[in-house]
Design a protein around this motif. Structure first.
Motif, short mmCIF file in Angstrom:
data_model
loop_
_atom_site.label_atom_id
_atom_site.label_comp_id
_atom_site.label_asym_id
_atom_site.label_seq_id
_atom_site.Cartn_x
_atom_site.Cartn_y
_atom_site.Cartn_z
N UNK B 291 0.82 -1.21 0.00
CA UNK B 291 0.00 0.00 0.00
C UNK B 291 0.86 1.26 0.00
N UNK B 292 2.18 1.07 0.10
CA UNK B 292 3.07 2.24 0.15
C UNK B 292 3.66 2.52 -1.23
N UNK B 293 4.12 3.77 -1.45
CA UNK B 293 4.84 4.06 -2.69
C UNK B 293 6.10 3.19 -2.79
N UNK B 294 6.47 2.81 -3.98
CA UNK B 294 7.61 1.92 -4.22
C UNK B 294 8.85 2.30 -3.42
N UNK B 295 9.20 3.59 -3.41
CA UNK B 295 10.46 3.98 -2.80
C UNK B 295 10.47 3.89 -1.27
N UNK B 296 9.27 3.79 -0.67
CA UNK B 296 9.24 3.63 0.78
C UNK B 296 9.25 2.17 1.22
N UNK B 297 9.15 1.30 0.22
CA UNK B 297 9.12 -0.12 0.58
C UNK B 297 10.52 -0.62 0.94
N UNK B 298 10.54 -1.63 1.80
CA UNK B 298 11.82 -2.17 2.24
C UNK B 298 12.37 -3.13 1.19
#
Lengths: 477, 477
Positions: B291-298
């Motif tokens: 549910x997060x933008x790609x760049x915030x994903x781990x």
């Protein structure tokens, strides 16, 4: 590295290997023999120094309590009382302990004196032994529950609910103590307090543990609990640790089985893992008992008592049977009880519990099915309508060590009880929810940890089995 | 008895043996398949009921959350997703859960919603998994220390000393809140309070643990600690659990070695013992990250992160080196830091710690030798006269998880520091005693337990990894 703890060294084969050990001097005699202890065990390692090779000023620094580091050779001991010793080659004094001012000298100190020095008393044999046994018991408790499918839960310490009613509470606040905010009726306005309501220190994690048992099945707490009661006795603390298991689908019989099995497991654990400490404490107790009149002395030694509990079944007696026994007992007939037992319904006093455990049954006793009137609101009502599924475990010399019950799982019965006692149901909304949704038979008990440590160590005062005791007028350290 | 937990049943060979299981209905579909859970594991056991044989009214009571007891035959499962199932022969409903009012339905609930139902949320997959992992971590902590010769000590919760200065404290009192007794100068007369002095909830057991380390050698605490700070963040609690080992004769390097070894041990323990819970939590985190933008994903999954920590060395960097790295970093040069790093001596903010851990080193980092000015009074002064032997361990996504130091063991240096800071030496009389008598090099650290659980479970908010969180304006349950 050749660095070892004293405990490790004492089990090494002496092969003239180089070793280093760090610890504190217990005694130094003949300018030659240092008995060194590092807390890892009750036993000391003997370190033999060659005083002719040591600097005079260094030698003077070696006294009871000094922190030293000794390197040398581990050899078979020439003296009695130990199998190995260190022929010291290098000695460094890290910290001295001036014999003129250091309070812990190699002589007998009273327990009362040492209580004033709670920061130093763990450097004595007695307190280090007690605290190692305490640590081992703690671990055995966790091990028992984890092996048996229980999950450890941390119940809250600060609580906004005072419904349990187990005792007087301490208030927790950040309000201005001199001029607290007040509402229109002149009462303190707790809406302004840190948590937006009045909060206290918990007296029990039971109610919260019940919530968790209804999800995880079997849980236990092991945390601090508090009583703001002005009890200056050898059995009460204002801050003490309690273990509270809570099990879904357990009835009172299951609960009693668990409690007995649990206590035996943890005592067996220390019999197997704390031998030298228990032997020391047994000897200490024997010495102490010698100062008492013959008739006050115990028949059994400390280790005998522990083995007796581990090896024998606890006697299970209903409250009703117990009342019969007490009514017909010699002290009752001879009016020796301060509170004579006249009829069913009487609350049992310490003198009655002691009679049952120490005179009549001479073993741990589980009393069950108490009158509802003298027990807490959450205990399950029996079909007779007048007793509840409560149980207390009584230990010789200690009194009540466990209190437990099957919990009232029926919403209507619980609600009736709460109304009868005038408890505010709003306060308990979440506890009632547990009965509204997926309620089930469940049970649990509380064990006062310090009372268990008292029993396990043979100490006489509960202030001597917790590192820094909190009692009325005493919160030093 | 043929009674089994779900966890036990799922590892049995299906030999058409009779079994009984008790638990709560997770789902009931097609009037035929009950997914039953009892908290012993994240997995459910499928129970197949023959609705034609069941009473209509009984059937209606089977819904999500109901407590049931099912007896039947354990057979190989015909369906997918499980190896065994129970062909139910007898079904008893202990407690219903009206679908109209029971809040925990088989659908996605927000974590915020469940926080309001802290008494019921442990009945969900997410919270039961978190709490089982929390329990396993607790046990691993005890096991690690006990195996390594440490003794568990219970530091006091109520303290009369506020010298540690780690944070704002909660007052503990039994005085009349409206009209407290006052002395001649109009201040509250704490002599009248329960302990005869002003008392607070502890912020750390370190000072008391130091006293015990100087007797028992190696000790650890594991107990609740408190901060009365108005921090409404996802990383702060007013009541949290802390582990504080303290070791005589350990210098800062020994301390860092221990902390790293310890953290790896406990994470390895859950990797080995909590597989199904961690797999569930990994999946949960993946779903959340989607549910997060790609760049915030781990970059890494939960299990990858845990394995990375267990398998790799923590990077050890002095504060001075860290300042150099930060000064020359792109965000510093581009003025992206809220607090630009200009010179040696700056206190590191969360943004700096995150840069070092998440961008620069991409692994756990131990920072050591901090400026004396930004650290506590008891930390050992280095020979340079301006840094102290402090160390913090920083974790990706979590920030500071451990704070520790070598302690100042030199009486004169400690006294100088105390005077400089205007701390009342009288308050610390017993702490000074530890330096007067048998003082030695010693070290220790504190690990915030909930931050460890956050890291281990991949949860995002610290309120979701403790059963009943205490935060400003919140002490419900």
């Amino acid at each position: 590295m050749n660095e070892f703890s004293v405990k490790q060294l004492l089990t090494q084969q002496p092969l003239s290997q180089p070793v280093t050990v760090k610890g504190w001097v217990r005694t130094f005699r003949s300018n030659r023999f240092i008995a060194l202890n590092d807390g890892s065990t009750i036993d000391n390692i003997q370190c033999v120094v060659d005083f002719e090779k040591l600097d005079e000023s260094l030698l003077r620094k070696i006294s009871t309590g000094a922190a030293v580091e000794i390197s040398g050779t581990l050899v078979e001991s020439q003296g009695r009382g130990q199998s190995v010793e260190i022929q010291a080659e290098e000695l460094i004094v890290h910290g001295t302990a001036d014999p003129e001012t250091y309070p812990i000298q190699p002589k007998k100190h009273s327990l009362e004196f040492l209580r004033e020095k709670a920061h130093l008393r763990v450097r004595t044999n007695t307190f280090s032994a007690v605290m190692r046994v305490r640590s081992a018991l703690s671990f055995a408790i966790h091990e028992y529950f984890q092996k048996n499918g229980f999950y450890y839960m941390h119940a809250p310490i600060i609580t906004g609910s005072d419904a349990e009613g187990a005792g007087e509470m301490f208030r927790v606040t950040t309000l201005d103590p001199v001029n607290p905010p007040k509402n229109e009726s002149g009462e303190v306005d707790y809406k302004e307090d840190f948590f937006g309501k009045e909060t206290n220190l918990t007296v029990s994690g039971q109610l919260e543990a019940e919530a968790y048992a209804m999800g995880l099945g079997k849980v236990y707490t092991f945390g601090p609990t508090f009583r703001a009661e002005n009890s200056n006795t050898s059995r009460h603390l204002a801050e003490f640790w309690m273990i509270e298991p809570e099990m879904a689908f357990f009835d009172l019989d299951d609960n009693m089985d668990l409690a007995e099995d649990f206590i035996k497991y943890v005592l067996r654990y220390i019999l197997e893992n704390c031998q030298s400490d228990l032997q020391f404490l047994e000897k200490r107790l024997q010495d102490e008992e010698k100062t008492k009149p013959q008739k006050e002395r115990s028949d059994m030694s400390l280790l005998d008592k522990l083995r007796f509990v581990v090896d024998n079944n606890f006697v299970r007696v209903s409250y009703t049977e117990a009342i019969d026994i007490l009514k017909n007992s010699t002290p009752n007939k001879k009016k020796k009880f301060q509170y004579p037992i006249e009829e069913w319904g009487a609350d049992l006093q310490s003198e009655h519990e002691r009679y049952l455990v120490e005179k009549h049954f001479k073993c741990p006793v589980i009393l069950f099915d108490y009158p509802a009137k003298i027990k807490a609101f959450y205990m399950r009502l029996n079909e007779d309508g007048k007793t509840v599924r409560a149980m207390d475990i009584l230990f010789p010399g200690i009194g009540e060590i466990v209190g437990g019950s099957q919990r009232e799982e029926r919403l209507d019965v619980l609600r009736g009880k709460i109304e009868e006692l005038g408890i505010d149901e709003e306060e308990l909304w979440w506890y009632m929810d547990l009965r509204k949704f997926g309620t089930a038979v469940h049970s649990g008990f509380g064990l006062g940890f310090e009372r268990l440590v008292l029993f396990a160590t043979g100490m006489g005062n509960i202030r001597d089995v917790i590192p820094f005791p909190r009692t009325p007028q005493n919160a030093e350290f």
